[in-house]
Motif scaffolding. Sequence first.
Motif, PDB file in Angstrom:
ATOM      1  N   ARG A 163       0.745  -1.242   0.019  1.00 59.85           N
ATOM      2  CA  ARG A 163       0.114   0.001   0.011  1.00 59.85           C
ATOM      3  C   ARG A 163       0.741   1.479  -0.006  1.00 59.85           C
ATOM      4  N   LEU A 164       2.075   1.118   0.664  1.00 61.18           N
ATOM      5  CA  LEU A 164       3.025   2.185   0.755  1.00 61.18           C
ATOM      6  C   LEU A 164       3.767   2.575  -0.854  1.00 61.18           C
ATOM      7  N   GLY A 165       3.661   1.499  -1.625  1.00 62.79           N
ATOM      8  CA  GLY A 165       4.223   1.430  -2.810  1.00 62.79           C
ATOM      9  C   GLY A 165       5.580   0.905  -2.843  1.00 62.79           C
ATOM     10  N   PHE A 166       6.066   0.405  -1.889  1.00 61.35           N
ATOM     11  CA  PHE A 166       7.484  -0.447  -1.824  1.00 61.35           C
ATOM     12  C   PHE A 166       7.390  -1.715  -2.742  1.00 61.35           C
ATOM     13  N   LEU A 167       6.334  -2.305  -2.516  1.00 61.78           N
ATOM     14  CA  LEU A 167       6.071  -3.902  -2.997  1.00 61.78           C
ATOM     15  C   LEU A 167       5.007  -3.694  -4.270  1.00 61.78           C
ATOM     16  N   THR A 168       4.889  -4.784  -4.911  1.00 59.13           N
ATOM     17  CA  THR A 168       3.773  -4.829  -5.998  1.00 59.13           C
ATOM     18  C   THR A 168       2.710  -5.740  -5.316  1.00 59.13           C
ATOM     19  N   GLY A 169       3.151  -6.423  -4.396  1.00 59.07           N
ATOM     20  CA  GLY A 169       2.199  -7.688  -3.662  1.00 59.07           C
ATOM     21  C   GLY A 169       2.276  -9.082  -4.309  1.00 59.07           C
ATOM     22  N   THR A 170       3.263  -9.197  -5.336  1.00 63.82           N
ATOM     23  CA  THR A 170       3.469 -10.443  -5.814  1.00 63.82           C
ATOM     24  C   THR A 170       4.670 -11.055  -5.573  1.00 63.82           C
ATOM     25  N   GLU A 171       5.527 -10.500  -4.711  1.00 60.99           N
ATOM     26  CA  GLU A 171       6.819 -10.827  -4.262  1.00 60.99           C
ATOM     27  C   GLU A 171       6.473 -12.010  -3.283  1.00 60.99           C
ATOM     28  N   ASN A 172       7.681 -13.197  -3.446  1.00 61.15           N
ATOM     29  CA  ASN A 172       7.592 -14.126  -2.460  1.00 61.15           C
ATOM     30  C   ASN A 172       8.184 -13.861  -1.213  1.00 61.15           C
ATOM     31  N   TYR A 173       8.125 -14.538  -0.013  1.00 58.39           N
ATOM     32  CA  TYR A 173       8.706 -14.297   1.151  1.00 58.39           C
ATOM     33  C   TYR A 173      10.061 -13.950   1.022  1.00 58.39           C
ATOM     34  N   HIS A 174      10.970 -14.759   0.416  1.00 56.44           N
ATOM     35  CA  HIS A 174      12.514 -14.565   0.344  1.00 56.44           C
ATOM     36  C   HIS A 174      12.743 -12.976  -0.530  1.00 56.44           C
ATOM     37  N   GLN A 175      11.935 -12.686  -1.306  1.00 55.90           N
ATOM     38  CA  GLN A 175      12.184 -11.371  -1.891  1.00 55.90           C
ATOM     39  C   GLN A 175      11.707 -10.152  -1.058  1.00 55.90           C
ATOM     40  N   VAL A 176      10.690 -10.198  -0.342  1.00 50.76           N
ATOM     41  CA  VAL A 176      10.348  -9.071   0.706  1.00 50.76           C
ATOM     42  C   VAL A 176      11.449  -9.302   1.850  1.00 50.76           C
ATOM     43  N   GLN A 177      11.784 -10.191   2.208  1.00 48.48           N
ATOM     44  CA  GLN A 177      12.787 -10.249   3.277  1.00 48.48           C
ATOM     45  C   GLN A 177      14.083  -9.646   2.784  1.00 48.48           C
ATOM     46  N   LYS A 178      14.522 -10.031   1.468  1.00 46.50           N
ATOM     47  CA  LYS A 178      15.759  -9.536   1.006  1.00 46.50           C
ATOM     48  C   LYS A 178      15.734  -7.985   0.750  1.00 46.50           C
ATOM     49  N   PHE A 179      14.441  -7.512   0.371  1.00 43.39           N
ATOM     50  CA  PHE A 179      14.262  -6.106   0.076  1.00 43.39           C
ATOM     51  C   PHE A 179      14.637  -5.304   1.395  1.00 43.39           C
ATOM     52  N   PHE A 180      13.890  -5.768   2.713  1.00 44.05           N
ATOM     53  CA  PHE A 180      14.325  -4.970   3.807  1.00 44.05           C
ATOM     54  C   PHE A 180      15.898  -5.384   4.457  1.00 44.05           C
ATOM     55  N   MET A 181      16.287  -6.488   4.108  1.00 40.44           N
ATOM     56  CA  MET A 181      17.618  -6.609   4.818  1.00 40.44           C
ATOM     57  C   MET A 181      18.844  -6.001   3.892  1.00 40.44           C
ATOM     58  N   GLU A 182      18.282  -5.702   2.707  1.00 40.27           N
ATOM     59  CA  GLU A 182      19.348  -4.896   1.825  1.00 40.27           C
ATOM     60  C   GLU A 182      19.342  -3.209   1.947  1.00 40.27           C
ATOM     61  N   ASN A 183      18.111  -3.070   2.738  1.00 38.66           N
ATOM     62  CA  ASN A 183      17.980  -1.525   2.815  1.00 38.66           C
ATOM     63  C   ASN A 183      17.790  -0.923   4.155  1.00 38.66           C
ATOM     64  N   LEU A 184      18.107  -2.112   5.097  1.00 38.16           N
ATOM     65  CA  LEU A 184      18.202  -1.464   6.433  1.00 38.16           C
ATOM     66  C   LEU A 184      19.458  -1.844   7.120  1.00 38.16           C
ATOM     67  N   PRO A 185      19.853  -1.083   8.041  1.00 42.84           N
ATOM     68  CA  PRO A 185      21.286  -1.382   8.859  1.00 42.84           C
ATOM     69  C   PRO A 185      20.979  -2.943   9.654  1.00 42.84           C
ATOM     70  N   GLU A 186      22.150  -3.751   9.481  1.00 41.13           N
ATOM     71  CA  GLU A 186      22.142  -4.956  10.101  1.00 41.13           C
ATOM     72  C   GLU A 186      22.193  -5.053  11.626  1.00 41.13           C
ATOM     73  N   GLU A 187      20.946  -4.849  12.113  1.00 41.02           N
ATOM     74  CA  GLU A 187      20.798  -4.525  13.451  1.00 41.02           C
ATOM     75  C   GLU A 187      19.776  -5.503  14.244  1.00 41.02           C
ATOM     76  N   VAL A 188      20.078  -6.411  14.823  1.00 47.37           N
ATOM     77  CA  VAL A 188      19.001  -7.319  15.673  1.00 47.37           C
ATOM     78  C   VAL A 188      17.995  -6.433  16.087  1.00 47.37           C
ATOM     79  N   ASP A 189      18.330  -5.511  16.803  1.00 53.59           N
ATOM     80  CA  ASP A 189      17.393  -4.793  17.776  1.00 53.59           C
ATOM     81  C   ASP A 189      16.374  -3.961  16.695  1.00 53.59           C
ATOM     82  N   LEU A 190      16.917  -3.688  15.572  1.00 55.08           N
ATOM     83  CA  LEU A 190      16.238  -2.809  14.675  1.00 55.08           C
ATOM     84  C   LEU A 190      15.470  -3.611  13.948  1.00 55.08           C
ATOM     85  N   TYR A 191      15.744  -5.055  13.522  1.00 57.34           N
ATOM     86  CA  TYR A 191      14.676  -5.979  13.017  1.00 57.34           C
ATOM     87  C   TYR A 191      13.568  -6.500  13.843  1.00 57.34           C
TER      88      TYR A 191
END
Length: 228
Positions: A163-191
Amino acid sequence: MKVKSEAAGIKEQLLNIYSLLFLKYGDQHWWPADTQFEVIVGAVLTQFISWKNVVKAIDNIKEKDLLDIHKLYECDIELLKELIKPAGFFNRKAVILKAVLVFIMENYNGDLDKMFQTSLEVLREKLLNVKGIGPETADSILLYAGSKRIFVVDAYTVRIFTRLGFLTGTENYHQVQKFFMENLPEEVDLYNQYHALIVKLGSECCSGKKPKCLECVLKDLCQFATFS
């Protein structure tokens, strides 16, 4: 993959969304559990059901003094089914929970510290090989019980960020996860906190059928809110 605005930068946008959610809802203190084992039990029981029902099931287990790896491993499966009835799908979940217990006992002799010393990649693969454990459950165990750097994706994540426009809604679990992990600092507390805040927003405002867009802290960023 669709993104809302290349100009502002995806990383900056995601962190801005996190800041807005945190200012609105604060620290979620998630996962609500006293022990690593309680997190694991909760991660299995929360499949397809609201958390309040999981709490009732875990309370039943606690009342019988069975919230212990060795005790629950030895517990009769029929008794286990009865105890976890509030969590729904109790026949299926009892089998899954027993499978997880067998996995922990046979591979690590019930020692969670030893289990979580295993590398993220290896342990994730092993968990996914346990019957009934999918990516969301495995990653919840890894992040919240094991403090591993892995971003948990759920239905709220896909709905909100589509709804925010970052995804199309057709991505699988791995693709969505990869999107966040590639674009957020690698921090356990943040995740940890980010996923919990997504769940909070999804449960309070961003429902599937009747979202409360006017109450949403992200409404000014959301095209769906503009046109709904």
